[in-house]
Design a protein around this motif. Sequence first.
Motif, PDB file in Angstrom:
ATOM      1  N   GLY A 247       0.858  -1.187   0.066  1.00 32.62           N
ATOM      2  CA  GLY A 247      -0.042   0.087   0.015  1.00 32.62           C
ATOM      3  C   GLY A 247       0.843   1.427   0.080  1.00 32.62           C
ATOM      4  N   PRO A 248       0.124   2.370  -0.038  1.00 29.05           N
ATOM      5  CA  PRO A 248       0.843   3.607  -0.519  1.00 29.05           C
ATOM      6  C   PRO A 248       2.337   3.801   0.210  1.00 29.05           C
ATOM      7  CG  PRO A 248      -0.932   4.132   1.362  1.00 29.05           C
ATOM      8  CD  PRO A 248      -0.766   2.420   1.034  1.00 29.05           C
ATOM      9  N   VAL A 249       3.141   3.911  -0.711  1.00 31.91           N
ATOM     10  CA  VAL A 249       4.461   4.296  -0.174  1.00 31.91           C
ATOM     11  C   VAL A 249       4.726   5.682  -0.090  1.00 31.91           C
ATOM     12  CG1 VAL A 249       5.624   2.207  -1.841  1.00 31.91           C
ATOM     13  CG2 VAL A 249       5.327   4.623  -2.624  1.00 31.91           C
ATOM     14  N   ARG A 250       5.764   5.559   1.040  1.00 26.55           N
ATOM     15  CA  ARG A 250       6.065   7.393   1.285  1.00 26.55           C
ATOM     16  C   ARG A 250       7.085   7.869   0.187  1.00 26.55           C
ATOM     17  NH1 ARG A 250       6.110   9.556   6.207  1.00 26.55           N
ATOM     18  NH2 ARG A 250       5.756   7.427   7.309  1.00 26.55           N
ATOM     19  N   ASP A 438      -9.233 -13.536  -3.003  1.00 25.55           N
ATOM     20  CA  ASP A 438      -8.026 -13.296  -3.212  1.00 25.55           C
ATOM     21  C   ASP A 438      -7.360 -12.719  -2.163  1.00 25.55           C
ATOM     22  OD1 ASP A 438      -7.684 -14.801  -5.461  1.00 25.55           O
ATOM     23  OD2 ASP A 438      -8.582 -12.770  -6.646  1.00 25.55           O
ATOM     24  N   GLY A 439      -7.783 -12.884  -0.788  1.00 23.31           N
ATOM     25  CA  GLY A 439      -7.294 -12.176   0.597  1.00 23.31           C
ATOM     26  C   GLY A 439      -7.433 -10.882   0.514  1.00 23.31           C
ATOM     27  N   ALA A 440      -8.479 -10.222   0.241  1.00 24.85           N
ATOM     28  CA  ALA A 440      -8.801  -8.787   0.623  1.00 24.85           C
ATOM     29  C   ALA A 440      -9.016  -8.830   2.104  1.00 24.85           C
ATOM     30  CB  ALA A 440     -10.131  -8.348  -0.195  1.00 24.85           C
ATOM     31  N   VAL A 441      -8.467  -7.739   2.697  1.00 25.11           N
ATOM     32  CA  VAL A 441      -8.600  -7.529   4.151  1.00 25.11           C
ATOM     33  C   VAL A 441      -9.289  -6.302   4.290  1.00 25.11           C
ATOM     34  CG1 VAL A 441      -7.422  -7.042   6.424  1.00 25.11           C
ATOM     35  CG2 VAL A 441      -6.486  -8.854   4.642  1.00 25.11           C
ATOM     36  N   ALA A 442      -8.805  -5.137   3.818  1.00 26.68           N
ATOM     37  CA  ALA A 442      -9.475  -3.791   3.812  1.00 26.68           C
ATOM     38  C   ALA A 442     -10.062  -3.489   2.623  1.00 26.68           C
ATOM     39  CB  ALA A 442      -8.542  -2.643   4.351  1.00 26.68           C
ATOM     40  N   SER A 443     -11.100  -2.465   2.436  1.00 29.95           N
ATOM     41  CA  SER A 443     -11.650  -2.445   1.077  1.00 29.95           C
ATOM     42  C   SER A 443     -12.231  -0.755   1.064  1.00 29.95           C
ATOM     43  CB  SER A 443     -12.683  -3.148   0.761  1.00 29.95           C
ATOM     44  OG  SER A 443     -13.543  -2.906  -0.553  1.00 29.95           O
ATOM     45  N   SER A 462      -7.073  -4.001  -0.385  1.00 28.91           N
ATOM     46  CA  SER A 462      -5.958  -4.094   0.168  1.00 28.91           C
ATOM     47  C   SER A 462      -5.811  -5.430   0.787  1.00 28.91           C
ATOM     48  CB  SER A 462      -5.509  -2.946   1.007  1.00 28.91           C
ATOM     49  OG  SER A 462      -4.372  -3.327   1.557  1.00 28.91           O
ATOM     50  N   GLY A 463      -4.500  -6.206   0.654  1.00 26.92           N
ATOM     51  CA  GLY A 463      -4.358  -7.518   1.367  1.00 26.92           C
ATOM     52  C   GLY A 463      -4.071  -7.301   2.683  1.00 26.92           C
TER      53      GLY A 463
END
Length: 568
Positions: A247-250, A438-443, A462-463
């Motif tokens: 997820g979002p890189v810095r 497919d392993g989604a945890v947050a949406s 997001s996984g």
Amino acid sequence: MAAGLDALNLLDTLAEVVFRTDAEGCWTYLNPAWTRLTGFSIAESLGNRFISYVHPEEIEHTIALFMAVVVGGADHCHHETRYRIADGTYRRVQIRARVLRDDDGEVVGNMGTIIDVTDARFGAEMAGEQSALLELVPTGGKIDDLPVGVVIYDPDLAVRRASRVVDRLVGTPTRSGDPVDELSLRLRPAAPGGPALGGEWGLVATARRTRQAQIGDLDVLPARAAAAQDAAAGRPATGEPQEVSLGPVRSLRATVIPMHDDSGTQVAVVFSDITDLRRAERQQAALAYLGQRALTTLDVAALLNEAVELVASTLAVERCDLIECIELATQTGGRASRAGFGEAHDDVTAVPDGAGGAGGVVGVARIADVGGSPRPTSDVQAHVRACYGRYGGSWNAGLVSAAPGSYISKVLSSCQPLVVDDLSGHPDIATERWLQGDGAVASVGAPIGVGSRAFGVLAAHSGTRRWFTKDEAHFVQSVANIIAAAVELAQMQEDRARLAVFEDRDRIACELHDLVIQRLFSVGLRLQSLTRLVAEPGVERLSAAISDLDQTIDEVRRTIFDLRPPYA
């Protein structure tokens, strides 16, 4: 004639952009410097409005500025703004424009120059940072007191000093004596082909070679990618392996400043956190691109595939789905419109942000804690129309429920972006196989369309557990709004084409009725009048011909009725 050609040749050699617009603000002339500055060709730019290249945050200010000049009767305008370039980023430019008026004083356009001042701005920022460092380093000042991260390398490019802010920004400790490549492996150029921090032609090497400060934007590699870098370099992994989101890189802006003394050339690297700026620019560039595609393409299926891929790459999530709701069949056997999804649910709470989003979005909904099983459902038909990152593609998603209590129903009923930070904490929707297959945890999901016109949902997954921000949720909603507009536009064009066919058929029917039938009927009457003037053997043949004409007239009438459109 020769003087005019000389003037054009001179304009072609200028480094500054020379432009002219009409009264509507559309480009009518641009010299080649425009392509060198923005990357857009002159041919594709002419006819476009200049305001479409201005940064969204500065459009209102730019319009107000030009209106003040026009209404106030002035003939010159001088201001600074940000212009979009071909790669989706923005350059800071300085614009000097002269308003053109006709003999009656009416505005007919404006002309002027555009100068790129981005590097000058960066130079001013670097000069300020360099001055601060030159005061701190020789005196042994506390670099931890600076709001930015600072790493100082000795002439051998080993870490001499580093502030704690660097560890927080990069996510790994920077120890004294570490080579510059140790930190460089945790960073990658923000733009493809951009300079890295280390390496023979990196920012540090270039600053030492040229003895001039260098600046570049870098992204921090996710932990999973950094572990792969360590393995490739043969270094042992630090700590226990963890499943970390991609997820979002810095994003960091690195300013590399060479400092010379008797012992050699030291290098100071200053890191500023520009994550929010880069994220906003990527989202704006993505929306600008998708909006342009929605206006220029009639291939809705291709647009949907581009949209899900664009959302996934922009938000740095593993998967994105576009679900289409086909129809809703009630328990009594009748059919209800998609407005039935607009019922309010007690387990959805709205978090207004006071700003308002695109398409009437005024906040972000987050699912509150709910228990129990899903409520009785109606038979709702829905399927994954387009997806990105899903193993097996759309067909492998299986059954998608859009009944009350389901994920799709909650998104549609919220009428705004809906964020689920941890699907495992919500048993009412956690059992939906298409969602967690497919392993989604947050949406984060957003309705496509509004009310009875909503026909589906755009959802990014997001996984790992992730707290999607309001800006990210509104970005998904903006993409959903563009998709809805594109679908409606395609439907309008299809309706227009169908109407054109109906009008053409109606015209043919009118011509058959008013011209062909009347002529056939007239011929039949004349033949019928001849039966009294011919001998008996010919009467039978004439009667047969008249009967054939009557039958032909009946067949033409039936054809006319078939040609008439349904509303006629």
